[in-house]
Design a protein around this motif. Sequence first.
Motif, mmCIF file in Angstrom:
data_model
loop_
_atom_site.group_PDB
_atom_site.id
_atom_site.type_symbol
_atom_site.label_atom_id
_atom_site.label_comp_id
_atom_site.label_asym_id
_atom_site.label_seq_id
_atom_site.Cartn_x
_atom_site.Cartn_y
_atom_site.Cartn_z
ATOM 1 N N GLY A 1 -2.069 5.582 -12.256
ATOM 2 C CA GLY A 1 -0.649 5.776 -11.993
ATOM 3 C C GLY A 1 -0.267 5.297 -10.606
ATOM 4 N N ALA A 2 -1.097 5.662 -9.629
ATOM 5 C CA ALA A 2 -0.775 5.323 -8.254
ATOM 6 C C ALA A 2 -0.701 3.820 -8.046
ATOM 7 N N PHE A 3 -1.665 3.106 -8.612
ATOM 8 C CA PHE A 3 -1.750 1.680 -8.319
ATOM 9 C C PHE A 3 -1.065 0.792 -9.359
ATOM 10 N N PHE A 4 -0.925 1.289 -10.586
ATOM 11 C CA PHE A 4 -0.462 0.390 -11.640
ATOM 12 C C PHE A 4 0.856 0.814 -12.276
ATOM 13 N N ILE A 5 1.197 2.087 -12.187
ATOM 14 C CA ILE A 5 2.394 2.548 -12.907
ATOM 15 C C ILE A 5 3.561 2.776 -11.940
ATOM 16 N N LEU A 6 3.309 3.554 -10.907
ATOM 17 C CA LEU A 6 4.388 3.770 -9.930
ATOM 18 C C LEU A 6 4.813 2.453 -9.299
ATOM 19 N N TRP B 1 0.812 -1.226 0.000
ATOM 20 C CA TRP B 1 0.000 0.000 0.000
ATOM 21 C C TRP B 1 0.841 1.270 0.000
ATOM 22 N N HIS B 2 2.137 1.126 0.362
ATOM 23 C CA HIS B 2 2.935 2.323 0.623
ATOM 24 C C HIS B 2 2.982 3.301 -0.553
ATOM 25 N N LEU B 3 3.345 2.801 -1.727
ATOM 26 C CA LEU B 3 3.519 3.700 -2.864
ATOM 27 C C LEU B 3 2.229 4.423 -3.227
ATOM 28 N N PRO B 4 1.138 3.708 -3.496
ATOM 29 C CA PRO B 4 -0.092 4.405 -3.889
ATOM 30 C C PRO B 4 -0.573 5.380 -2.823
ATOM 31 N N VAL B 5 -0.554 4.941 -1.574
ATOM 32 C CA VAL B 5 -1.076 5.820 -0.529
ATOM 33 C C VAL B 5 -0.201 7.066 -0.403
ATOM 34 N N ALA B 6 1.117 6.863 -0.447
ATOM 35 C CA ALA B 6 2.004 8.024 -0.318
ATOM 36 C C ALA B 6 1.808 8.980 -1.493
ATOM 37 N N TYR B 7 1.658 8.414 -2.675
ATOM 38 C CA TYR B 7 1.503 9.258 -3.862
ATOM 39 C C TYR B 7 0.209 10.058 -3.789
ATOM 40 N N LEU B 8 -0.904 9.365 -3.552
ATOM 41 C CA LEU B 8 -2.199 10.037 -3.554
ATOM 42 C C LEU B 8 -2.285 11.050 -2.413
ATOM 43 N N THR B 9 -1.694 10.698 -1.273
ATOM 44 C CA THR B 9 -1.717 11.637 -0.147
ATOM 45 C C THR B 9 -0.935 12.900 -0.488
ATOM 46 N N LEU C 1 9.934 8.282 -0.502
ATOM 47 C CA LEU C 1 10.531 9.416 -1.216
ATOM 48 C C LEU C 1 10.071 9.469 -2.655
ATOM 49 N N PHE C 2 10.103 8.313 -3.288
ATOM 50 C CA PHE C 2 9.747 8.181 -4.699
ATOM 51 C C PHE C 2 8.307 8.647 -4.909
ATOM 52 N N ALA C 3 7.409 8.158 -4.080
ATOM 53 C CA ALA C 3 5.999 8.492 -4.243
ATOM 54 C C ALA C 3 5.769 9.970 -3.952
#
Lengths: 344, 560
Positions: free
Chosen positions: A272-277, A232-240, A292-294
């Motif tokens: 992007g959040a769930f499928f690309i990043l 969950w880390h990447l999508p949640v961090a990105y969207l947040t 950091l990335f997200a």
Amino acid sequence: MPGFFSPFITKPVSVSQIMLNVMLALIPGIAIYVWYFGPAILISLTLASLTALSVEALMLKIQNKPIAPFLKDNTALLTAWLLALSIPPLAPWWLVVVGTAFAISISKHLYGGLGNNPFNPAMIGYAVLIISFPVHMTHWLSPNGLGAISLSFMDQLNYIFQGTLPAGVKLDAITMATPLDTLKTQLHLNGQVKEILDMPIYGRLAGHGSEWVAAGFLLGGIYLIAKRIISWHLPVAYLTTLFIIAGIFHLIDPTHYVTPMFHLFSGAAMIGAFFILTDPVTSPTTPKGKWLFAFGAGLLTYLIRTFGGFPDGMAFATLLMNICVPLIDAYTQPKVFGKKEKRS
Amino acid sequence: MRKLHQFHGGIHPPTNKAQSNQTPIVQANLPSKLTIPLHQHVGNSAVPAVEIGQHVLKGQLIGCAEGNLSSSVHASTSGMIAAIDKQLVANSSGLPELCITLIPDGRDEWIELDPCLDWLECTHSELRLKLRKAGVVGLGGAVFPSDMKLHASQQKIKTLVLNGAECEPYITCDDLLMRERAAEILEGAQIMRALLSTEEILIGIEDNKPEAISAMRAAVLEGKYQGIEVIAVPTVYPGGGAKQLIRVLTGIEVAAGVRSTNLGVQCFNVGTAYSTWRAIRFGEPLISRIVTVTGNVSHPQNFEVLIGTPMDELVAHAAPLNGTRYYIMGGPMMGVPMPSMQVGVIKATNCIIAASKEIFPPAQPALPCIRCTRCADACPAELQPQELYWFAKAKNFDKAEDYHLFDCIECGACSYVCPSNIPLVQYYRFAKSEIWAQEANQKAADTARERHEFRESRIEREKREKAEKLAAKEKAASAAKTQRTEQPPTLVKTDVNPEDTLQLKIQTAIDHAKEQAAAIKPLNTEQLTPAQQAQIDEIEAQRARIREMALAPVADHTKG
Ligand code: SF4
Ligand code: SF4
């Protein structure tokens, strides 16, 4: 006993299954896409898939790599789908083919093939197309009921493969700019957010129809997290990040800056959040690095969308952050067991 | 309820324990012969104490411990020594080692034992000596001589951890031992507690063994023990690794190269506690152990097995099925494939799995790493296995060490979860063995230089030594003549002293030079535990094979 070594058992999960699950998770979004915009997208998906498989096979053959195990890994197909979903469905057939071929051959195989490509191949394909064929890349289909005329499936097919429209129908009548694009143009013309969002192409949160497609991708993303295919880390961090930055700007000047929800449900933010990043090959491997990335991707997406020259910033944000991955990984190596600062 | 801690990662492979833990431990029949290796423990190999043709009694010493870190080996039954030669043994290298072959006479006649009715009357060093003489070593797999681990240190050791977690799939020998012999395990633990002067004993058992947990708890109540707690720990592999169990029970993380006693904890397997009790109370040397026989057999179960029993004779008791290709000693995660089905059971043999294609299907061809970090999420040492893999494959060993290669406990969790089917642990073994080989070369070079440097001075020294010795002797002799009646003992001493001090000086000089040489070497390997050191030889033999594999994996064509 030569040739045998521990562990003697493995978890029954393969790259192929992982990618298949990711593709499955795209289906709700695709279904809603078809519902609002007609079946043209299915044609691009098919075209992209066929192109990806043939180019992948060809590239493997040229490099003398075993073809079957790699073709079966489903990664080329996933790239194809992600790219097809970021191209206007009514784009001419060759656009899809050129984009996919470039993504697979240049940005994947020339960089060493599966596991070695520094950039997300689908996003490279997208970037190449939007820079080379900007006009074709901005003719998006109007959602059903919004355009002056709706095309039948046969008409769509005809246009994709032969570039001909039914007599009397102009391209402008069936396509329009994306909600993000329209917003940008209107703001340039000194429009106010509130008035702009009253235009028929906008729905409750963001674009009419496209907001639901985004919701479909959100659903698929939740499925992937629940199945532990992605964390969950990447999508949640990105969207947040996107939400907070958009929120700050919106609070400062609501006449100029749209709501954070608009940003989350517009353009490629959800997919992007769930499928690309979350493409493992091109994202960092350390926990801190992922944050950091997200964060970087979220920030860049907002900046490009709001102040940059392109309507959506997701693709370029991803590519820019892809460049930083080796650096991020190197500087965020976690402390190992027993060697943390404080011994408990 | 005690607050339990967690360790990072871990996996949940199918446990496959139910097959073998349904029936009680069975005494295995006397085999037709026993092949007893002299090197079954960490440290120096034992040296033969018998001759071919000699008749020995059950429990008789047949291999003497050699040096400090070593252990004794005993005859598992009475019979005739048939051979003392190199044979295939239960190790991963497939290299033959010195073994004593014993043909049982069928009488199973014990040697006279030296029981101890009240061990509290023994001094600590007496107890340690008894353990050493009985050949008691760690039975959890590490086979470290137990007497060496049972010293109270300057640092107060607060906690003694007894490991009954048994986290590896298939293995149930500790489970059954705890169910059936709980009281004796606790008695052994009491001896250990006394030797270490620890306060508390924490017994960690994975919660998939409720029978063992209740048996142990009942035994604690019955024996009215103070300060012994039986704790159910979550079932997660490798929760039975010493470091992981210590972490779960106490929250303490024992880093690689650090002694747990320096952090106030010592850890033993429950089987070792049991053997400790038998050795002290009854004077019984370690000549048998519980072994799980499972896998491709129709009656998987636990046996009490004499050390040296050929594996195929043991497996025969469990009604083997067709299709067995080889035996694995240990579990499916860290077990070792046996070089032959006839090798003898050793002290480290906790489990024998008859491996067939159905039970352990051959590995799928490896794909490139997709950097999915499933391995990092599973790694209990909190490493980045995908990076280690990359460096090991590229033979970038310095980098691999920077990324903590030597903190890897080779648990196999990373290989287990890898969707690309990469044999990650093999790569780490390869990298470690390469580094050890490099260091051995370096050491050889250092030694050569050292020798050269000391050559001149040695010649000098020897001359001087002789002269001084002669002078001292003459002096002593004349002194003895005049003062014979007064102080004879000190006179003998003066005879030796000059020599000793000189030797000491030389030794100090050599040590100093060694220290300097060692200082240039990478930190990680400086702190090799004896266990790791002992692995070097074994791994050495595997190197060629692994290297081959590392260079040309089936479908893996990534760079480097
Ligand atoms: S689990 Fe395998 S594929 Fe995934 S990062 Fe680790 S080594 Fe690479
Ligand atoms: S084998 Fe080593 S790297 Fe792999 S999970 Fe275990 S400790 Fe981590």
